[in-house]
Design a protein around this motif. Sequence first.
Motif, PDB file in Angstrom:
ATOM      1  N   LEU A  78       0.513 -15.506  10.697  1.00 45.04           N
ATOM      2  CA  LEU A  78       0.723 -16.625   9.768  1.00 45.04           C
ATOM      3  C   LEU A  78       2.206 -16.965   9.649  1.00 45.04           C
ATOM      4  CD1 LEU A  78      -1.884 -15.770   7.000  1.00 45.04           C
ATOM      5  CD2 LEU A  78      -2.033 -17.552   8.758  1.00 45.04           C
ATOM      6  N   HIS A  79       3.062 -15.945   9.630  1.00 50.03           N
ATOM      7  CA  HIS A  79       4.507 -16.203   9.582  1.00 50.03           C
ATOM      8  C   HIS A  79       4.936 -16.999  10.814  1.00 50.03           C
ATOM      9  CE1 HIS A  79       8.822 -15.727   9.340  1.00 50.03           C
ATOM     10  NE2 HIS A  79       8.778 -15.234  10.557  1.00 50.03           N
ATOM     11  N   ALA A  80       4.494 -16.574  11.987  1.00 49.56           N
ATOM     12  CA  ALA A  80       4.884 -17.257  13.227  1.00 49.56           C
ATOM     13  C   ALA A  80       4.399 -18.702  13.229  1.00 49.56           C
ATOM     14  CB  ALA A  80       4.330 -16.504  14.438  1.00 49.56           C
ATOM     15  N   LEU A  81       3.198 -18.930  12.739  1.00 48.80           N
ATOM     16  CA  LEU A  81       2.639 -20.279  12.734  1.00 48.80           C
ATOM     17  C   LEU A  81       3.210 -21.163  11.628  1.00 48.80           C
ATOM     18  CD1 LEU A  81      -1.105 -19.425  13.455  1.00 48.80           C
ATOM     19  CD2 LEU A  81       0.553 -20.460  15.038  1.00 48.80           C
ATOM     20  N   SER A  82       3.952 -20.586  10.698  1.00 49.45           N
ATOM     21  CA  SER A  82       4.482 -21.371   9.572  1.00 49.45           C
ATOM     22  C   SER A  82       5.690 -22.211   9.944  1.00 49.45           C
ATOM     23  CB  SER A  82       4.843 -20.446   8.404  1.00 49.45           C
ATOM     24  OG  SER A  82       5.999 -19.674   8.717  1.00 49.45           O
ATOM     25  N   ASP A  83       6.293 -21.960  11.093  1.00 51.52           N
ATOM     26  CA  ASP A  83       7.477 -22.722  11.504  1.00 51.52           C
ATOM     27  C   ASP A  83       7.048 -23.938  12.323  1.00 51.52           C
ATOM     28  OD1 ASP A  83      10.634 -22.525  12.004  1.00 51.52           O
ATOM     29  OD2 ASP A  83       9.620 -23.218  13.829  1.00 51.52           O
ATOM     30  N   PRO A  84       7.573 -25.129  12.009  1.00 53.48           N
ATOM     31  CA  PRO A  84       7.165 -26.348  12.743  1.00 53.48           C
ATOM     32  C   PRO A  84       7.414 -26.282  14.256  1.00 53.48           C
ATOM     33  CG  PRO A  84       8.382 -26.935  10.764  1.00 53.48           C
ATOM     34  CD  PRO A  84       8.473 -25.441  10.898  1.00 53.48           C
ATOM     35  N   MET A  85       8.510 -25.688  14.699  1.00 51.33           N
ATOM     36  CA  MET A  85       8.778 -25.615  16.142  1.00 51.33           C
ATOM     37  C   MET A  85       7.792 -24.674  16.829  1.00 51.33           C
ATOM     38  SD  MET A  85      11.095 -27.661  17.148  1.00 51.33           S
ATOM     39  CE  MET A  85      10.732 -28.837  15.864  1.00 51.33           C
ATOM     40  N   ARG A  86       7.512 -23.545  16.195  1.00 45.64           N
ATOM     41  CA  ARG A  86       6.568 -22.600  16.794  1.00 45.64           C
ATOM     42  C   ARG A  86       5.160 -23.189  16.798  1.00 45.64           C
ATOM     43  NH1 ARG A  86      10.172 -18.725  14.130  1.00 45.64           N
ATOM     44  NH2 ARG A  86       8.794 -18.543  12.324  1.00 45.64           N
ATOM     45  N   LEU A  87       4.795 -23.888  15.747  1.00 42.05           N
ATOM     46  CA  LEU A  87       3.487 -24.539  15.710  1.00 42.05           C
ATOM     47  C   LEU A  87       3.395 -25.606  16.798  1.00 42.05           C
ATOM     48  CD1 LEU A  87       0.764 -24.639  14.334  1.00 42.05           C
ATOM     49  CD2 LEU A  87       1.748 -26.181  12.624  1.00 42.05           C
ATOM     50  N   ARG A  88       4.478 -26.293  17.037  1.00 45.28           N
ATOM     51  CA  ARG A  88       4.525 -27.299  18.108  1.00 45.28           C
ATOM     52  C   ARG A  88       4.296 -26.646  19.472  1.00 45.28           C
ATOM     53  NH1 ARG A  88       9.542 -31.518  18.573  1.00 45.28           N
ATOM     54  NH2 ARG A  88       9.069 -32.392  20.605  1.00 45.28           N
ATOM     55  N   ILE A  89       4.925 -25.495  19.704  1.00 43.22           N
ATOM     56  CA  ILE A  89       4.732 -24.766  20.958  1.00 43.22           C
ATOM     57  C   ILE A  89       3.266 -24.365  21.108  1.00 43.22           C
ATOM     58  CG2 ILE A  89       5.250 -22.599  22.162  1.00 43.22           C
ATOM     59  CD1 ILE A  89       8.107 -22.816  20.848  1.00 43.22           C
ATOM     60  N   LEU A 108      -9.444 -18.784  13.015  1.00 41.31           N
ATOM     61  CA  LEU A 108      -8.112 -19.036  12.473  1.00 41.31           C
ATOM     62  C   LEU A 108      -7.311 -20.005  13.342  1.00 41.31           C
ATOM     63  CD1 LEU A 108      -5.847 -18.443  10.394  1.00 41.31           C
ATOM     64  CD2 LEU A 108      -5.091 -16.644  11.956  1.00 41.31           C
ATOM     65  N   LEU A 109      -7.189 -19.711  14.620  1.00 47.16           N
ATOM     66  CA  LEU A 109      -6.370 -20.550  15.493  1.00 47.16           C
ATOM     67  C   LEU A 109      -6.907 -21.975  15.557  1.00 47.16           C
ATOM     68  CD1 LEU A 109      -3.875 -20.656  17.288  1.00 47.16           C
ATOM     69  CD2 LEU A 109      -5.332 -19.963  19.209  1.00 47.16           C
ATOM     70  N   ASP A 110      -8.208 -22.123  15.714  1.00 46.40           N
ATOM     71  CA  ASP A 110      -8.789 -23.467  15.768  1.00 46.40           C
ATOM     72  C   ASP A 110      -8.579 -24.219  14.457  1.00 46.40           C
ATOM     73  OD1 ASP A 110      -9.618 -23.271  18.401  1.00 46.40           O
ATOM     74  OD2 ASP A 110     -11.607 -22.516  17.874  1.00 46.40           O
ATOM     75  N   SER A 111      -8.689 -23.527  13.330  1.00 46.24           N
ATOM     76  CA  SER A 111      -8.465 -24.170  12.029  1.00 46.24           C
ATOM     77  C   SER A 111      -7.016 -24.626  11.878  1.00 46.24           C
ATOM     78  CB  SER A 111      -8.818 -23.216  10.888  1.00 46.24           C
ATOM     79  OG  SER A 111     -10.192 -22.980  10.858  1.00 46.24           O
ATOM     80  N   VAL A 112      -6.089 -23.765  12.245  1.00 44.22           N
ATOM     81  CA  VAL A 112      -4.667 -24.113  12.135  1.00 44.22           C
ATOM     82  C   VAL A 112      -4.331 -25.266  13.073  1.00 44.22           C
ATOM     83  CG1 VAL A 112      -2.310 -23.287  12.560  1.00 44.22           C
ATOM     84  CG2 VAL A 112      -3.925 -21.853  11.307  1.00 44.22           C
ATOM     85  N   LEU A 113      -4.825 -25.200  14.308  1.00 49.51           N
ATOM     86  CA  LEU A 113      -4.557 -26.277  15.263  1.00 49.51           C
ATOM     87  C   LEU A 113      -5.169 -27.594  14.798  1.00 49.51           C
ATOM     88  CD1 LEU A 113      -5.073 -24.331  18.597  1.00 49.51           C
ATOM     89  CD2 LEU A 113      -2.905 -25.258  17.730  1.00 49.51           C
ATOM     90  N   GLY A 114      -6.372 -27.547  14.277  1.00 48.65           N
ATOM     91  CA  GLY A 114      -7.005 -28.761  13.765  1.00 48.65           C
ATOM     92  C   GLY A 114      -6.207 -29.369  12.627  1.00 48.65           C
ATOM     93  N   ALA A 115      -5.753 -28.539  11.698  1.00 53.79           N
ATOM     94  CA  ALA A 115      -4.951 -29.018  10.567  1.00 53.79           C
ATOM     95  C   ALA A 115      -3.619 -29.579  11.050  1.00 53.79           C
ATOM     96  CB  ALA A 115      -4.730 -27.891   9.568  1.00 53.79           C
ATOM     97  N   ALA A 116      -2.992 -28.910  11.998  1.00 52.83           N
ATOM     98  CA  ALA A 116      -1.709 -29.382  12.523  1.00 52.83           C
ATOM     99  C   ALA A 116      -1.867 -30.721  13.244  1.00 52.83           C
ATOM    100  CB  ALA A 116      -1.105 -28.336  13.468  1.00 52.83           C
ATOM    101  N   ASN A 117      -2.923 -30.865  14.009  1.00 50.90           N
ATOM    102  CA  ASN A 117      -3.162 -32.126  14.714  1.00 50.90           C
ATOM    103  C   ASN A 117      -3.449 -33.264  13.732  1.00 50.90           C
ATOM    104  OD1 ASN A 117      -2.732 -31.034  17.275  1.00 50.90           O
ATOM    105  ND2 ASN A 117      -4.862 -30.434  17.484  1.00 50.90           N
ATOM    106  N   ARG A 118      -4.203 -32.977  12.676  1.00 48.16           N
ATOM    107  CA  ARG A 118      -4.461 -34.002  11.653  1.00 48.16           C
ATOM    108  C   ARG A 118      -3.157 -34.397  10.950  1.00 48.16           C
ATOM    109  NH1 ARG A 118      -8.889 -30.722  11.178  1.00 48.16           N
ATOM    110  NH2 ARG A 118      -8.081 -29.583   9.375  1.00 48.16           N
ATOM    111  N   GLN A 119      -2.307 -33.427  10.702  1.00 48.24           N
ATOM    112  CA  GLN A 119      -1.029 -33.726  10.049  1.00 48.24           C
ATOM    113  C   GLN A 119      -0.150 -34.600  10.938  1.00 48.24           C
ATOM    114  OE1 GLN A 119       1.284 -30.877   7.598  1.00 48.24           O
ATOM    115  NE2 GLN A 119       2.673 -30.899   9.357  1.00 48.24           N
ATOM    116  N   VAL A 120      -0.111 -34.309  12.231  1.00 48.81           N
ATOM    117  CA  VAL A 120       0.689 -35.123  13.142  1.00 48.81           C
ATOM    118  C   VAL A 120       0.182 -36.562  13.150  1.00 48.81           C
ATOM    119  CG1 VAL A 120       1.245 -35.507  15.582  1.00 48.81           C
ATOM    120  CG2 VAL A 120       1.504 -33.232  14.590  1.00 48.81           C
ATOM    121  N   ARG A 121      -1.130 -36.744  13.144  1.00 47.72           N
ATOM    122  CA  ARG A 121      -1.703 -38.101  13.105  1.00 47.72           C
ATOM    123  C   ARG A 121      -1.380 -38.792  11.769  1.00 47.72           C
ATOM    124  NH1 ARG A 121      -5.933 -35.396  15.753  1.00 47.72           N
ATOM    125  NH2 ARG A 121      -7.145 -35.226  13.820  1.00 47.72           N
ATOM    126  N   ARG A 122      -1.361 -38.013  10.702  1.00 43.10           N
ATOM    127  CA  ARG A 122      -1.133 -38.565   9.360  1.00 43.10           C
ATOM    128  C   ARG A 122       0.323 -38.920   9.106  1.00 43.10           C
ATOM    129  NH1 ARG A 122       0.035 -35.846   4.741  1.00 43.10           N
ATOM    130  NH2 ARG A 122      -0.462 -33.861   5.688  1.00 43.10           N
TER     131      ARG A 122
END
Length: 126
Positions: A33-44, A107-121
Amino acid sequence: MTPASAPAASTAEAGGRVLDHPALDEIRIEGVLHALSDPMRLRIVRELAAAEGELTCSRFELPVSKSTSTHHFRVLRESGIIQQIYRGTAKMNGLRRDDLEALFPGLLDSVLGAANRQVRRVGEDR
């Protein structure tokens, strides 16, 4: 920490560089969760999830310095989210999707789905 997979071991036998990865039982939810909390790491992670295979570090166009980019990849590797393997001089990156799914189902699919929705939003990655 121990190498995460056989490909890394075969690289070692061939005299290549091997990076440490946490074994499955060493991966912790708080580190992920810490690693995924950073925008650059989430982008990667989003780019790796969208790719059909492994990607080299140079494939990522991040708006940060090379040393900062290296740091982000290290955090992702040490948390157990990605696997990095040297192939020649290229460092290849891939998601440890199966390992994460075994430990933290959905977990990963949920985080990726939320991140993709945020990018669209809100627009592009920052």
